[in-house]
Enzyme design. Structure first.
Site: not given
Ligand code: NAD
Ligand code: UDP
Length: 314
Positions: A11, A36-37, A57, A91, A144, A185
């Site tokens: 991911g 999503t990866g 998984d 998950t 989530y 996002r």
């Molecule tokens: P992402 O969606 O890019 O990565 C998630 C990865 O997990 C993907 O590669 C997906 O294929 C894999 N995955 C999903 N379900 C799975 C399963 N059942 N088995 C094996 N693999 C699985 O998201 P990311 O931004 O890279 O986030 C990574 C982690 O960090 C997540 O746990 C997310 O909740 C946490 N996190 C990220 C953010 C952020 O802003 N990026 C913020 C808070 C928490």
């Molecule tokens: N958002 C937005 N336009 C977009 C996507 C998201 O205004 O095209 C807003 C969304 O409603 C939220 C903020 O941006 O208030 C951050 O959204 P994101 O999905 O990135 O993360 P999260 O809500 O989980 O923090």
């Protein structure tokens, strides 16, 4: 040399983490189900004999001998985690149980990628780790938020009951290269829209805030957290305290790209948090003076360069 398992390693965050851990001389096993990866994010690592890729998984048990586990597997974008909410909960919860079981058997240290979403729509601002949160348990984000809250509980209980060496970090909104253009996002949406000359979609009135962290700052925080003494389990906030409204973010993206795009307003999704800003005092104290280094303008500029290249070849 440590052998390190990274779940969700294909991911956005996981691929940066795998790259960094390999560069530090570790053996890395990247586990992902590719929900999503994408293989493309880590394919350049496949020539390295110390890198292994496993399609698996986390809702199913997995057996391996490892020293450390970073548990990142879970979709993070609201669009993706709401696509199949039951699977999202499985998950988070079954993934945590399986990975904690693995940590228990192998005595590995295990780090959970938790989230600022455990604070829900916070009534306390900025959010310290001591805040219990304000989460709607039956709303569209609950698969989530509650999944991640349950995972935190499992981590703490495996630690207390079975002495598993745990680390919990609460990650605030993180962005950077290797996000997917259709991730959904806000940062990737705005950048892709601006580069394509499309209008930027502001949800609600655009006055809600988020604090955006560049991915390299997160990776450094994660690795430092894993290296802390066993008695420090967290949870600890990892984020950039710089707080911006979505309108400010949109205008910054338009300014850096030089795009002619305008802002258009769309309905606010249910339970969308109104404000979010990490209190990072604990991280600074416990993680050897860690603090984010990359300001939003600089991080956005790098991310825009990435998307510009990506979109020009596709
Ligand atoms: P992402 O969606 O890019 O990565 C998630 C990865 O997990 C993907 O590669 C997906 O294929 C894999 N995955 C999903 N379900 C799975 C399963 N059942 N088995 C094996 N693999 C699985 O998201 P990311 O931004 O890279 O986030 C990574 C982690 O960090 C997540 O746990 C997310 O909740 C946490 N996190 C990220 C953010 C952020 O802003 N990026 C913020 C808070 C928490
Ligand atoms: N958002 C937005 N336009 C977009 C996507 C998201 O205004 O095209 C807003 C969304 O409603 C939220 C903020 O941006 O208030 C951050 O959204 P994101 O999905 O990135 O993360 P999260 O809500 O989980 O923090």
């Amino acid at each position: 040399m440590k052998r390190i398992l990274v779940t969700g390693g294909a991911g956005f965050v996981g691929s940066h983490l795998c790259e960094y851990l390999l560069s530090q001389g570790n053996e890395v096993v990247c586990l992902d189900n590719y929900f999503t990866g994408k293989k493309e994010k880590i394919i350049h690592l496949l020539d390295n004999p110390y890198f292994e890729l496993v399609r698996h998984d986390v809702t199913m048990p997995y057996y391996i001998e490892v020293d450390e586990i970073y548990n990142l597997a879970c979709p993070a974008s609201p669009v993706h985690y709401q696509y199949n909410p039951i699977k999202t909960i499985k998950t988070s919860v079954m993934g945590a149980i399986n990975m904690l079981g693995l940590a228990k058997r192998t005595k590995a240290k295990i780090l959970q990628a938790s989230t600022s979403e455990v604070y829900g729509d916070p009534e306390l601002h900025p959010q310290p780790e001591s805040y219990w949160g304000h989460v709607n348990p039956i709303g569209i984000r609950s698969c989530y938020d509650e999944g991640k809250r349950c995972a935190e509980s499992l981590f703490v209980n495996y630690h207390q009951q079975n002495n598993v060496r745990i680390k919990i970090i609460r990650i605030f909104n993180t962005y950077g290269p290797k996000m997917e253009p259709d991730d959904g996002r806000v940062v990737s949406n705005f950048i892709v829209q601006a580069l394509k000359g499309e209008d930027l979609t502001i949800f609600g009135n655009g006055l809600q805030t988020r604090s955006f962290q560049y991915v390299s700052d997160l990776v450094e925080g994660m690795v430092r957290m894993m290296a802390t003494e066993d008695s420090f389990t967290g949870p600890v906030n990892i984020g950039n305290p710089g707080e911006f409204t979505m309108i400010e973010l949109a205008n910054l993206v338009i300014d850096i790209t030089g795009s002619k795009s305008k802002l258009i307003y769309r309905p606010l999704p249910q339970d969308d948090p109104t404000q979010r800003q990490p209190d990072i005092s604990l991280a600074k104290e416990k993680l050897g003076g860690w603090e984010p280094k990359v300001p939003l303008r600089e991080g956005l500029t790098r991310t825009i360069e990435y998307f510009d290249k990506l979109l020009s070849v596709s």
